[in-house]
Design a protein around this motif. Structure first.
Motif, mmCIF file in Angstrom:
data_model
loop_
_atom_site.group_PDB
_atom_site.id
_atom_site.type_symbol
_atom_site.label_atom_id
_atom_site.label_comp_id
_atom_site.label_asym_id
_atom_site.label_seq_id
_atom_site.Cartn_x
_atom_site.Cartn_y
_atom_site.Cartn_z
ATOM 1 N N GLY A 127 3.101 -6.302 -7.055
ATOM 2 C CA GLY A 127 3.743 -6.980 -5.942
ATOM 3 C C GLY A 127 2.749 -7.788 -5.148
ATOM 4 O O GLY A 127 1.729 -8.223 -5.671
ATOM 5 N N SER A 128 3.030 -7.942 -3.865
ATOM 6 C CA SER A 128 2.122 -8.682 -2.994
ATOM 7 C C SER A 128 0.985 -7.760 -2.564
ATOM 8 O O SER A 128 1.137 -6.537 -2.513
ATOM 9 C CB SER A 128 2.863 -9.187 -1.757
ATOM 10 N N LEU A 129 -0.148 -8.360 -2.222
ATOM 11 C CA LEU A 129 -1.272 -7.564 -1.750
ATOM 12 C C LEU A 129 -0.887 -6.793 -0.497
ATOM 13 O O LEU A 129 -1.157 -5.594 -0.395
ATOM 14 C CB LEU A 129 -2.490 -8.453 -1.485
ATOM 15 N N ALA A 130 -0.230 -7.458 0.451
ATOM 16 C CA ALA A 130 0.157 -6.790 1.700
ATOM 17 C C ALA A 130 1.060 -5.581 1.423
ATOM 18 O O ALA A 130 0.859 -4.508 1.990
ATOM 19 C CB ALA A 130 0.846 -7.776 2.635
ATOM 20 N N GLY A 131 2.021 -5.771 0.537
ATOM 21 C CA GLY A 131 2.933 -4.676 0.209
ATOM 22 C C GLY A 131 2.231 -3.507 -0.451
ATOM 23 O O GLY A 131 2.505 -2.333 -0.142
ATOM 24 N N LEU A 132 1.298 -3.806 -1.358
ATOM 25 C CA LEU A 132 0.585 -2.729 -2.041
ATOM 26 C C LEU A 132 -0.408 -2.034 -1.109
ATOM 27 O O LEU A 132 -0.587 -0.814 -1.194
ATOM 28 C CB LEU A 132 -0.115 -3.253 -3.295
ATOM 29 N N GLN A 133 -1.036 -2.782 -0.213
ATOM 30 C CA GLN A 133 -1.942 -2.147 0.746
ATOM 31 C C GLN A 133 -1.178 -1.244 1.707
ATOM 32 O O GLN A 133 -1.674 -0.192 2.103
ATOM 33 C CB GLN A 133 -2.733 -3.199 1.521
ATOM 34 N N GLU A 134 0.036 -1.651 2.055
ATOM 35 C CA GLU A 134 0.864 -0.793 2.912
ATOM 36 C C GLU A 134 1.264 0.475 2.168
ATOM 37 O O GLU A 134 1.238 1.570 2.721
ATOM 38 C CB GLU A 134 2.110 -1.564 3.355
ATOM 39 N N ARG A 135 1.607 0.320 0.910
ATOM 40 C CA ARG A 135 2.035 1.475 0.095
ATOM 41 C C ARG A 135 0.862 2.382 -0.262
ATOM 42 O O ARG A 135 1.035 3.594 -0.371
ATOM 43 C CB ARG A 135 2.709 0.948 -1.169
ATOM 44 N N PHE A 136 -0.319 1.794 -0.470
ATOM 45 C CA PHE A 136 -1.506 2.549 -0.883
ATOM 46 C C PHE A 136 -2.658 2.304 0.091
ATOM 47 O O PHE A 136 -3.643 1.644 -0.247
ATOM 48 C CB PHE A 136 -1.929 2.151 -2.307
ATOM 49 N N PRO A 137 -2.549 2.813 1.325
ATOM 50 C CA PRO A 137 -3.625 2.579 2.291
ATOM 51 C C PRO A 137 -4.928 3.207 1.790
ATOM 52 O O PRO A 137 -4.928 4.272 1.178
ATOM 53 C CB PRO A 137 -3.125 3.268 3.562
ATOM 54 N N GLY A 138 -6.011 2.518 2.036
ATOM 55 C CA GLY A 138 -7.311 3.041 1.617
ATOM 56 C C GLY A 138 -7.689 2.711 0.188
ATOM 57 O O GLY A 138 -8.785 3.053 -0.258
ATOM 58 N N ALA A 139 -6.801 2.045 -0.555
ATOM 59 C CA ALA A 139 -7.127 1.674 -1.943
ATOM 60 C C ALA A 139 -8.234 0.625 -1.948
ATOM 61 O O ALA A 139 -8.313 -0.223 -1.054
ATOM 62 C CB ALA A 139 -5.896 1.120 -2.648
ATOM 63 N N ARG A 140 -9.086 0.704 -2.944
ATOM 64 C CA ARG A 140 -10.109 -0.336 -3.125
ATOM 65 C C ARG A 140 -9.403 -1.619 -3.572
ATOM 66 O O ARG A 140 -8.488 -1.565 -4.394
ATOM 67 C CB ARG A 140 -11.109 0.116 -4.184
ATOM 68 N N VAL A 141 -9.828 -2.753 -3.047
ATOM 69 C CA VAL A 141 -9.237 -4.040 -3.422
ATOM 70 C C VAL A 141 -10.292 -4.880 -4.122
ATOM 71 O O VAL A 141 -11.398 -5.051 -3.624
ATOM 72 C CB VAL A 141 -8.700 -4.803 -2.188
ATOM 73 N N ARG A 142 -9.943 -5.363 -5.315
ATOM 74 C CA ARG A 142 -10.803 -6.295 -6.056
ATOM 75 C C ARG A 142 -10.088 -7.635 -6.095
ATOM 76 O O ARG A 142 -8.989 -7.734 -6.626
ATOM 77 C CB ARG A 142 -11.059 -5.795 -7.471
ATOM 78 N N ARG A 143 -10.729 -8.644 -5.533
ATOM 79 C CA ARG A 143 -10.156 -9.997 -5.513
ATOM 80 C C ARG A 143 -10.799 -10.817 -6.619
ATOM 81 O O ARG A 143 -12.016 -10.825 -6.755
ATOM 82 C CB ARG A 143 -10.412 -10.653 -4.166
ATOM 83 N N TRP A 144 -9.954 -11.511 -7.376
ATOM 84 C CA TRP A 144 -10.429 -12.319 -8.495
ATOM 85 C C TRP A 144 -9.981 -13.761 -8.337
ATOM 86 O O TRP A 144 -8.836 -14.008 -7.953
ATOM 87 C CB TRP A 144 -9.885 -11.765 -9.814
#
Length: 149
Positions: free
Chosen positions: A36-53
């Protein structure tokens, strides 16, 4: 640890006509936890590591021909991963050493080509390509196995 991979565009399949702008894939272990969207996934999985490509994120490829030449089976499999492929055809993995190297790296050995796609619950096999078509990163069974510097 859960990782969210995000890129300029996300394609669930490479022939997908409408890529998702700023699409993201959450990976937990060797599986896709969600997309999904980054915002939606960060809300669903707070604290997850994010890798931007940079570029386009999509499913890992299937190498349909012989493995690249290299001095050792391990290096041949690594060359496959550097191309964005996470699966090879069994007819080209014709020695015990190549099969073992593929297995150690979680590269799938297929009897025939199959369509590649990204789906929640599916194996986390991803590839990112830049605008010139060069592989930026490869994720095989949830592990980042190639990253262009």
């Amino acid at each position: 640890m859960l990782t969210i991979h995000v890129a300029d565009k996300l394609r669930y399949a490479w022939d997908d006509p409408d890529p998702v702008k700023d699409g993201a894939v959450a990976v937990e272990g060797d599986r896709v936890a969600a997309t999904g969207s980054l915002a939606g996934l960060q809300e669903r999985f707070p604290g997850a590591r994010v890798r931007r490509w940079p570029g386009v994120l999509g499913p890992g490829l299937v190498l349909e021909g012989p493995l690249p030449d290299a001095p050792t089976p391990r290096e041949r499999v690594h060359a496959v991963l550097k191309s964005g492929a996470v699966a090879v055809l069994e007819q080209y993995v014709d020695t015990a050493a190549l099969r073992a190297a593929a297995g150690r790296n979680d590269v799938v050995v297929l009897s025939r080509v199959r369509p590649a796609g990204i789906a929640a619950g599916g194996r986390a096999d991803l590839a990112v390509f830049d605008e010139d078509g060069a592989c930026v990163a490869t994720v095989c069974a949830g592990r980042l196995v190639h990253r262009r510097r």
